[in-house]
Scaffold this active site. Sequence first.
Site, PDB file in Angstrom:
ATOM      1  N   ASP A 134       0.763  -1.225   0.060  1.00 61.86           N
ATOM      2  CA  ASP A 134      -0.237  -0.009  -0.039  1.00 61.86           C
ATOM      3  C   ASP A 134       0.725   1.281  -0.186  1.00 61.86           C
ATOM      4  OD1 ASP A 134      -2.420  -1.196  -0.146  1.00 61.86           O
ATOM      5  OD2 ASP A 134      -2.954  -1.020   2.008  1.00 61.86           O
TER       6      ASP A 134
ATOM      7  N   LYS B 208      -3.673   3.264  -2.481  1.00 65.38           N
ATOM      8  CA  LYS B 208      -4.615   3.774  -2.328  1.00 65.38           C
ATOM      9  C   LYS B 208      -4.492   5.090  -1.571  1.00 65.38           C
ATOM     10  CE  LYS B 208      -7.864  -0.153  -2.851  1.00 65.38           C
ATOM     11  NZ  LYS B 208      -8.321  -0.083  -4.139  1.00 65.38           N
TER      12      LYS B 208
ATOM     13  N   MET C 172      -8.585   8.813   8.528  1.00 68.34           N
ATOM     14  CA  MET C 172      -8.901   9.521   7.126  1.00 68.34           C
ATOM     15  C   MET C 172      -9.873  10.624   7.359  1.00 68.34           C
ATOM     16  SD  MET C 172      -9.270   5.714   5.435  1.00 68.34           S
ATOM     17  CE  MET C 172      -9.917   4.786   6.748  1.00 68.34           C
TER      18      MET C 172
END
Length: 241
Positions: free
Chosen positions: A37, A59, A168
């Site tokens: 990642d 991502k 996030m």
Amino acid sequence: MKPDGKVYLVGAGPGDVDYLTVKAYRLLAKAEVLIYDALVNEQLLELVPDDCVKIDVGKRGGLPSTPQSEINDLLVKYCQQGRLVIRLKSGDPFIFGRCILEIQALETAGCDFEVIPGISSALAAPLLAGIPLTDAEVSRCFAVLSAHQPDILDWEALSRLDTLVLLMGGQHLGEIIQQLIRYGKNKLTPVAIIRKAGTASQQIWIANCSTIVEQVKTVRLSPAVIVIGEVVSYAKFSEKM
């Protein structure tokens, strides 16, 4: 087809390589395929053998990213070739890591797999800022949530909890604070933002619900962990950065 292919879904922990588990380190040392990642520390890529196939499937919000279906296909493909495959995720694979989708794909294809836990930034970032998530007086519970889609969260319920840990949430900080205050959170409730936790570039901001948005309005808060609650007042690092 070789019969001994296997996929290891491995948690890389937060930031520094030193937070990698011993088991994860041993697996990386014999990896044949590494699928990793965006937030994984690049130094970890140096732990695999020279002939290991390395595939970046990171991502990141707002940027082009590899579709989850393509990641699933890569895991199945290399496992069925008999390879030892490491699917390396930052933090812990089961904390907002989309691990279930990958496991389902592996199970459907009949692939052998194992999940290796890692230290989640949800736990490590507050600790590295000197913030205890629990306290007998001011934090009898805490909740960890993804704030990637704040409009689907139950802010009325969340506002009543002692301590919140948000991942996030950098792009939605203003909305997060607004919703919490709307449902009764005191404007003077302490807030901490820990950016790039566990790295040499770690930064910490300490404020409260009425001032935090203004304080970081010029900063790109990604990746960051947001802690909201009275335990923030215990932080060792009180300087405004």
